[in-house]
Scaffold this active site. Structure first.
Site, PDB file in Angstrom:
ATOM      1  N   CYS A   1      -4.033  12.520  13.319  1.00  0.00           N
ATOM      2  CA  CYS A   1      -4.798  11.287  13.276  1.00  0.00           C
ATOM      3  C   CYS A   1      -4.493  10.512  14.538  1.00  0.00           C
ATOM      4  O   CYS A   1      -3.768  10.990  15.401  1.00  0.00           O
ATOM      5  CB  CYS A   1      -4.452  10.479  12.033  1.00  0.00           C
ATOM      6  SG  CYS A   1      -2.841   9.752  12.136  1.00  0.00           S
TER       7      CYS A   1
ATOM      8  N   LYS B   1       0.839  -1.213   0.000  1.00  0.00           N
ATOM      9  CA  LYS B   1       0.000   0.000   0.000  1.00  0.00           C
ATOM     10  C   LYS B   1       0.868   1.255   0.000  1.00  0.00           C
ATOM     11  O   LYS B   1       0.627   2.188  -0.763  1.00  0.00           O
ATOM     12  CB  LYS B   1      -0.880  -0.007   1.259  1.00  0.00           C
ATOM     13  CG  LYS B   1      -1.460   1.342   1.639  1.00  0.00           C
ATOM     14  CD  LYS B   1      -2.251   1.296   2.936  1.00  0.00           C
ATOM     15  CE  LYS B   1      -1.466   1.451   4.197  1.00  0.00           C
ATOM     16  NZ  LYS B   1      -1.197   2.805   4.660  1.00  0.00           N
ATOM     17  N   ASN B   2       1.882   1.271   0.854  1.00  0.00           N
ATOM     18  CA  ASN B   2       2.657   2.498   1.019  1.00  0.00           C
ATOM     19  C   ASN B   2       3.621   2.763  -0.146  1.00  0.00           C
ATOM     20  O   ASN B   2       4.206   3.840  -0.241  1.00  0.00           O
ATOM     21  CB  ASN B   2       3.415   2.489   2.351  1.00  0.00           C
ATOM     22  CG  ASN B   2       2.450   2.634   3.518  1.00  0.00           C
ATOM     23  OD1 ASN B   2       1.276   2.954   3.324  1.00  0.00           O
ATOM     24  ND2 ASN B   2       2.953   2.393   4.725  1.00  0.00           N
TER      25      ASN B   2
ATOM     26  N   ARG C   1      -8.008  -0.515   5.734  1.00  0.00           N
ATOM     27  CA  ARG C   1      -7.192   0.450   4.997  1.00  0.00           C
ATOM     28  C   ARG C   1      -5.849  -0.154   4.584  1.00  0.00           C
ATOM     29  O   ARG C   1      -5.209   0.361   3.658  1.00  0.00           O
ATOM     30  CB  ARG C   1      -6.967   1.702   5.850  1.00  0.00           C
ATOM     31  CG  ARG C   1      -8.279   2.436   6.133  1.00  0.00           C
ATOM     32  CD  ARG C   1      -8.029   3.734   6.839  1.00  0.00           C
ATOM     33  NE  ARG C   1      -6.937   4.437   6.213  1.00  0.00           N
ATOM     34  CZ  ARG C   1      -6.020   5.129   6.870  1.00  0.00           C
ATOM     35  NH1 ARG C   1      -6.076   5.221   8.167  1.00  0.00           N
ATOM     36  NH2 ARG C   1      -5.058   5.731   6.229  1.00  0.00           N
TER      37      ARG C   1
ATOM     38  N   ARG D   1       1.323  14.408  13.068  1.00  0.00           N
ATOM     39  CA  ARG D   1       1.617  14.235  11.644  1.00  0.00           C
ATOM     40  C   ARG D   1       1.626  15.557  10.881  1.00  0.00           C
ATOM     41  O   ARG D   1       0.798  15.814  10.013  1.00  0.00           O
ATOM     42  CB  ARG D   1       0.650  13.224  11.017  1.00  0.00           C
ATOM     43  CG  ARG D   1       0.698  11.904  11.732  1.00  0.00           C
ATOM     44  CD  ARG D   1       0.004  10.808  11.003  1.00  0.00           C
ATOM     45  NE  ARG D   1       0.790  10.246   9.903  1.00  0.00           N
ATOM     46  CZ  ARG D   1       0.415   9.190   9.198  1.00  0.00           C
ATOM     47  NH1 ARG D   1      -0.724   8.598   9.448  1.00  0.00           N
ATOM     48  NH2 ARG D   1       1.171   8.736   8.233  1.00  0.00           N
TER      49      ARG D   1
ATOM     50  N   ASP E   1       5.467   0.627  11.926  1.00  0.00           N
ATOM     51  CA  ASP E   1       4.246  -0.031  11.440  1.00  0.00           C
ATOM     52  C   ASP E   1       4.118  -1.481  11.905  1.00  0.00           C
ATOM     53  O   ASP E   1       3.109  -2.131  11.615  1.00  0.00           O
ATOM     54  CB  ASP E   1       4.189   0.017   9.901  1.00  0.00           C
ATOM     55  CG  ASP E   1       3.942   1.423   9.393  1.00  0.00           C
ATOM     56  OD1 ASP E   1       3.570   2.290  10.194  1.00  0.00           O
ATOM     57  OD2 ASP E   1       4.136   1.653   8.177  1.00  0.00           O
TER      58      ASP E   1
HETATM   59  N1  EPU Z   1       6.834  14.620  10.314  1.00  0.00           N
HETATM   60  C1  EPU Z   1       6.948  15.965  10.596  1.00  0.00           C
HETATM   61  N2  EPU Z   1       6.830  16.853   9.555  1.00  0.00           N
HETATM   62  C2  EPU Z   1       6.609  16.451   8.280  1.00  0.00           C
HETATM   63  C3  EPU Z   1       6.502  15.091   7.993  1.00  0.00           C
HETATM   64  C4  EPU Z   1       6.616  14.182   9.041  1.00  0.00           C
HETATM   65  O1  EPU Z   1       7.139  16.360  11.751  1.00  0.00           O
HETATM   66  O2  EPU Z   1       6.515  17.323   7.395  1.00  0.00           O
HETATM   67  C5  EPU Z   1       6.916  13.637  11.408  1.00  0.00           C
HETATM   68  C6  EPU Z   1       5.595  12.912  11.588  1.00  0.00           C
HETATM   69  O3  EPU Z   1       4.714  13.664  12.408  1.00  0.00           O
HETATM   70  C7  EPU Z   1       6.014  11.625  12.227  1.00  0.00           C
HETATM   71  C8  EPU Z   1       7.382  11.354  11.601  1.00  0.00           C
HETATM   72  O4  EPU Z   1       7.825  12.606  11.059  1.00  0.00           O
HETATM   73  O5  EPU Z   1       6.159  11.765  13.612  1.00  0.00           O
HETATM   74  C9  EPU Z   1       7.374  10.322  10.499  1.00  0.00           C
HETATM   75  O6  EPU Z   1       6.529  10.692   9.458  1.00  0.00           O
HETATM   76  P1  EPU Z   1       6.770  10.294   7.932  1.00  0.00           P
HETATM   77  O7  EPU Z   1       6.585  11.517   7.124  1.00  0.00           O
HETATM   78  O8  EPU Z   1       8.041   9.535   7.800  1.00  0.00           O
HETATM   79  O9  EPU Z   1       5.574   9.300   7.689  1.00  0.00           O
HETATM   80  P2  EPU Z   1       4.454   9.371   6.568  1.00  0.00           P
HETATM   81  O10 EPU Z   1       5.065   9.617   5.247  1.00  0.00           O
HETATM   82  O11 EPU Z   1       3.360  10.262   7.029  1.00  0.00           O
HETATM   83  C10 EPU Z   1       4.631   6.835   6.012  1.00  0.00           C
HETATM   84  C11 EPU Z   1       3.678   5.672   5.986  1.00  0.00           C
HETATM   85  C12 EPU Z   1       3.257   5.325   7.395  1.00  0.00           C
HETATM   86  C13 EPU Z   1       4.504   4.969   8.187  1.00  0.00           C
HETATM   87  C14 EPU Z   1       5.505   6.120   8.149  1.00  0.00           C
HETATM   88  C15 EPU Z   1       6.817   5.809   8.835  1.00  0.00           C
HETATM   89  C16 EPU Z   1       2.579   5.954   3.868  1.00  0.00           C
HETATM   90  C17 EPU Z   1       1.321   6.215   3.131  1.00  0.00           C
HETATM   91  N3  EPU Z   1       2.516   6.025   5.186  1.00  0.00           N
HETATM   92  O12 EPU Z   1       3.897   7.897   6.623  1.00  0.00           O
HETATM   93  O13 EPU Z   1       2.421   4.189   7.297  1.00  0.00           O
HETATM   94  O14 EPU Z   1       4.168   4.682   9.519  1.00  0.00           O
HETATM   95  O15 EPU Z   1       5.782   6.475   6.778  1.00  0.00           O
HETATM   96  O16 EPU Z   1       7.406   4.688   8.288  1.00  0.00           O
HETATM   97  O17 EPU Z   1       3.601   5.657   3.276  1.00  0.00           O
HETATM   98  C18 EPU Z   1       0.794   2.660   8.043  1.00  0.00           C
HETATM   99  O18 EPU Z   1       0.925   2.072   6.942  1.00  0.00           O
HETATM  100  O19 EPU Z   1       0.176   2.168   9.023  1.00  0.00           O
HETATM  101  C19 EPU Z   1       1.396   3.980   8.194  1.00  0.00           C
HETATM  102  C20 EPU Z   1       1.013   4.841   9.140  1.00  0.00           C
END
Ligand code: EPU
Length: 428
Positions: A116, A22-23, A397, A121, A305
């Site tokens: 969320c 998915k990701n 999801r 996030r 995850d």
């Molecule tokens: N963060 C910030 N600022 C930003 C972006 C992120 O402070 O601009 C913080 C977030 O709040 C969080 C941390 O950085 O505390 C990590 O966030 P990241 O951006 O790496 O995660 P994401 O891109 O929002 C993806 C996956 C998540 C997975 C995370 C970490 C997708 C669609 N989602 O999220 O997947 O947990 O990377 O590996 O790729 C899941 O599948 O259950 C899921 C939540």
């Protein structure tokens, strides 16, 4: 509302083939907006979030269809650059469209996806990256508009290796003028898959999988075909479930190299893992052993995850384990539910102290988010007696029919609407 009803206590046995990730699929679908012709993406999992993304692509004027696991997107006629607020609020991943739409139209409007269940996030790193490429960002309430006459390559250093920010910057930079480097980039395998997809469309991206990604902007991106990588988190969920139920499960179509930290931790817990190319056998004949310290961190460390799922195994192991969550600040919501099933877990700030118990007991529990829900399903499969898991839309999801995934392995698990629950459960 639908629920899962699980009669626990049976070791999982058998073989399961992995679906696409998915990701990886979500950012790739967003990136497909960049192509000036149709793209075919195979091995796309049939999940709620994928359908929301396809709806968003259609709302932007693209043609998007899904047959089986194959998605076709033709964005050559795409015209809108504003993501409707109603769709944006359905899925955080709509944020991935910022980079591609900015690159394609020179403008994009989104609405703050908000926090969320697992944490605040923020999207500051996404915005900082796009701003560095020359975008002007205007925030009005929760409406954010990014615009740029021409994106220009830049050297960008991320304060934290955010997966989403790395992907968004990559997707914007592929059409920027000149060279962009992203330092302290996220190294997750899904980023490697996005790089491969972008390059298949004609982009020039190197470095995914390392902490420095370099992107040389190109004028045009064209049609291509791509196959999404297998889902390492679904694989990890099955590995933990096999061990927690003291079962023996063979996974087919996995990339063991994407799961090294998980394999390492499971082996420390005494789980037997045999690997042969893309086939992995996991067996947990004995009671697992506590693991003194696990810290979730960006890849290649132990994935956030899989933190909730792993906690179920630790809850059943012999001794005291400590799990520290460093990626999301609110990702321990499953602890109360696991304790309601007889686990002995105490949380202090971002660490969970897990004193193993010999068994868990079935209970009525609630999935608070996707991975917490998967953990409760594993707990239910391992527990004595009947578990009912509520709010399973979260689980849908990220897992294609989780009840089929586990029942093919001999788990007694059924999906039911609440009115049918007693009738169905009494026949189990
Ligand atoms: N963060 C910030 N600022 C930003 C972006 C992120 O402070 O601009 C913080 C977030 O709040 C969080 C941390 O950085 O505390 C990590 O966030 P990241 O951006 O790496 O995660 P994401 O891109 O929002 C993806 C996956 C998540 C997975 C995370 C970490 C997708 C669609 N989602 O999220 O997947 O947990 O990377 O590996 O790729 C899941 O599948 O259950 C899921 C939540």
């Amino acid at each position: 509302m639908e629920k899962l009803v699980i009669e626990g206590g049976r070791p999982l046995q058998g073989r399961a083939r992995m679906e696409g990730a998915k990701n990886a699929a979500l950012p790739i679908l967003a990136a497909s907006m960049l192509a000036e012709g149709p793209v075919g993406i195979d091995n796309v999992p049939d999940l709620l979030d994928i359908h929301v993304m396809l709806d968003i692509l259609r709302s932007l004027g693209a043609a998007a269809s899904m047959e089986g696991r194959k998605v076709c997107v033709d964005a050559s006629k795409g015209f809108a650059s504003e993501i409707p607020e109603a769709l944006m609020s359905k899925m955080r991943s709509s944020i991935f469209l910022m980079g591609p739409l900015l690159a394609k139209f020179g403008e994009v409007t989104i609405y703050q996806p908000g926090g969320c269940a697992i944490g605040e996030r923020k999207i500051d790193l996404h915005l900082m990256g796009l701003e560095a490429l020359g975008a002007k960002i205007v925030e009005q309430g929760n409406r954010i508009t990014c615009s740029a006459k021409r994106l220009m390559g830049a050297d960008i250093t991320l304060d934290f290796p955010s997966v989403g920010a790395t992907e968004n910057i990559m997707m914007a930079a592929v059409k920027a003028e000149g060279i962009t480097t992203i330092s302290n980039a996220a190294r997750e395998p899904e980023i490697g898959d996005l790089q491969q997809f972008l390059n298949r469309m004609g982009a020039k991206v190197i470095g995914a999988g390392t902490d420095t990604i370099t992107i040389e902007g190109v004028e045009r991106l064209a049609s291509c075909e791509h196959r999404v990588i297998p889902d390492r988190i679904v694989a990890g969920t099955l590995m933990v479930a096999a061990a927690a139920t003291r079962g023996n499960v063979t996974l087919e179509g996995v990339v063991p190299g994407h799961l090294l930290s998980v394999i390492h931790v499971l082996r420390r817990a005494g789980v037997q893992i045999a690997i042969d190319d893309d086939i992995m056998n996991v067996s947990g004949a004995r009671r697992p052993i506590a693991v003194e310290r696990i810290v979730t961190s960006p890849y290649p460390a132990f994935p956030t995850d899989l933190q909730a799922q792993m906690m179920v195994l630790l809850a059943l192991s012999e001794g005291l384990s400590v799990m520290k969550e460093t990626v999301f600040e609110g990702r321990f919501k499953h602890v109360d539910e696991l304790n309601a099933m007889g686990a002995d877990i105490r949380v202090d700030l971002n660490s969970a102290f897990i004193r193993g118990v010999p068994r868990l007991y079935g209970a009525h529990v609630e999935a608070t988010d996707l991975r917490a829900g998967a953990a409760l399903v594993i707990a239910g499969l391992a527990a004595n007696g009947r578990t009912v898991v509520d709010h399973i839309h979260h689980i849908d999801r990220g897992y294609v029919s989780i009840e089929k995934l586990f029942s093919q392995l001999g788990g007694q698990i059924e999906r039911t609407a609440s009115v049918q629950q007693d009738r169905m459960a009494s026949s189990m």
